[in-house]
Design a protein around this motif. Structure first.
Motif, short mmCIF file in Angstrom:
data_model
loop_
_atom_site.label_atom_id
_atom_site.label_comp_id
_atom_site.label_asym_id
_atom_site.label_seq_id
_atom_site.Cartn_x
_atom_site.Cartn_y
_atom_site.Cartn_z
N PRO A 69 17.19 39.85 -5.47
CA PRO A 69 16.16 38.88 -5.07
C PRO A 69 14.78 39.38 -5.54
O PRO A 69 14.54 40.58 -5.65
CB PRO A 69 16.22 38.87 -3.55
N ARG A 99 17.85 33.43 -13.48
CA ARG A 99 17.92 33.26 -12.03
C ARG A 99 19.16 32.45 -11.71
O ARG A 99 19.50 31.53 -12.44
CB ARG A 99 16.70 32.51 -11.52
N GLN A 100 19.80 32.79 -10.58
CA GLN A 100 20.91 31.97 -10.11
C GLN A 100 21.00 32.05 -8.60
O GLN A 100 20.71 33.08 -8.00
CB GLN A 100 22.23 32.38 -10.76
N ARG A 101 21.36 30.91 -8.01
CA ARG A 101 21.56 30.85 -6.56
C ARG A 101 22.95 31.40 -6.24
O ARG A 101 23.87 31.26 -7.02
CB ARG A 101 21.43 29.42 -6.07
N THR A 102 23.06 32.00 -5.06
CA THR A 102 24.35 32.53 -4.65
C THR A 102 25.15 31.45 -3.95
O THR A 102 24.58 30.56 -3.31
CB THR A 102 24.18 33.74 -3.71
N ASP A 105 24.74 31.77 0.04
CA ASP A 105 23.48 31.31 0.64
C ASP A 105 22.65 30.67 -0.47
O ASP A 105 22.03 31.37 -1.27
CB ASP A 105 22.72 32.50 1.26
N ARG A 106 22.64 29.35 -0.52
CA ARG A 106 21.96 28.62 -1.60
C ARG A 106 20.46 28.87 -1.62
O ARG A 106 19.80 28.60 -2.61
CB ARG A 106 22.24 27.11 -1.47
N ARG A 107 19.91 29.40 -0.52
CA ARG A 107 18.48 29.72 -0.51
C ARG A 107 18.17 31.01 -1.25
O ARG A 107 17.05 31.23 -1.68
CB ARG A 107 17.97 29.85 0.93
N VAL A 109 18.08 33.44 -4.25
CA VAL A 109 18.08 33.41 -5.71
C VAL A 109 18.09 34.84 -6.22
O VAL A 109 17.24 35.65 -5.84
CB VAL A 109 16.84 32.65 -6.25
#
Length: 163
Positions: A69, A99-102, A105-107, A109
């Motif tokens: 993060p 960058r990629q969201r997990t 937890d979409r919040r 990055v």
């Protein structure tokens, strides 16, 4: 005989307080040592901070992790910067990081280094090592370890402001 800080800056009278002289000597040393690195990084489209970000992310990739993060990257930087997001934006625009969201937890990055980022660091590895050698190669390993210990001790002052 080595020049003193007093000589280098043209100070006529000796420093009144050793703490002041030590602090100013640290600033002067940082300036002298960082200028060639800044020129090297600038020639490759980087700043010292963006180079440091890439190095942090390369370490994560080498450890098999997916990225970090932005906040964690900021905490790991050698020199604190006020806007880590802006620096990551620049690196992303240059395709050096992604960058990629997990999924968990979409919040959250995660920032990771890309192949072009790894390639750029690989090109910089030898010039960086050569600069370190030119700048500090005249000091012995025991002297360098002692210097590192003293600098570390100066940062551990419980009365110092952490930020």
């Amino acid at each position: 005989m080595p020049r003193t800080l007093q000589d280098e800056i043209g100070k006529r009278r000796p420093f009144e307080r050793p703490r002041e002289e030590a602090y100013l000597s640290l600033l002067r040393t940082c300036s002298v040592l960082s200028c060639p690195f800044a020129r090297l990084f600038r020639a490759h489209g980087l700043s010292e901070a963006t180079y440091n970000i890439l190095r942090i992310l390369r370490g994560e990739a080498e450890a098999g992790r997916r990225g970090l993060p932005t906040r964690v990257i900021g905490d790991r930087l050698i020199a604190r910067v006020p806007d880590i997001t802006r620096l990551v934006d620049r690196l992303e625009a240059a395709a050096l990081v992604a960058r990629q969201r997990t999924a968990e937890d979409r919040r959250l990055v995660l920032v990771s280094i890309t192949r072009p980022g790894l390639a750029l660091l690989a090109r910089l590895d030898q010039p960086v090592k050569a600069l370190h050698e030119r700048q500090l190669g005249h000091m012995t390993e025991p002297e360098l370890r002692q210097l590192s210990r003293l600098l570390s001790k100066s940062r551990r002052n419980p009365g110092a402001d952490p930020q």
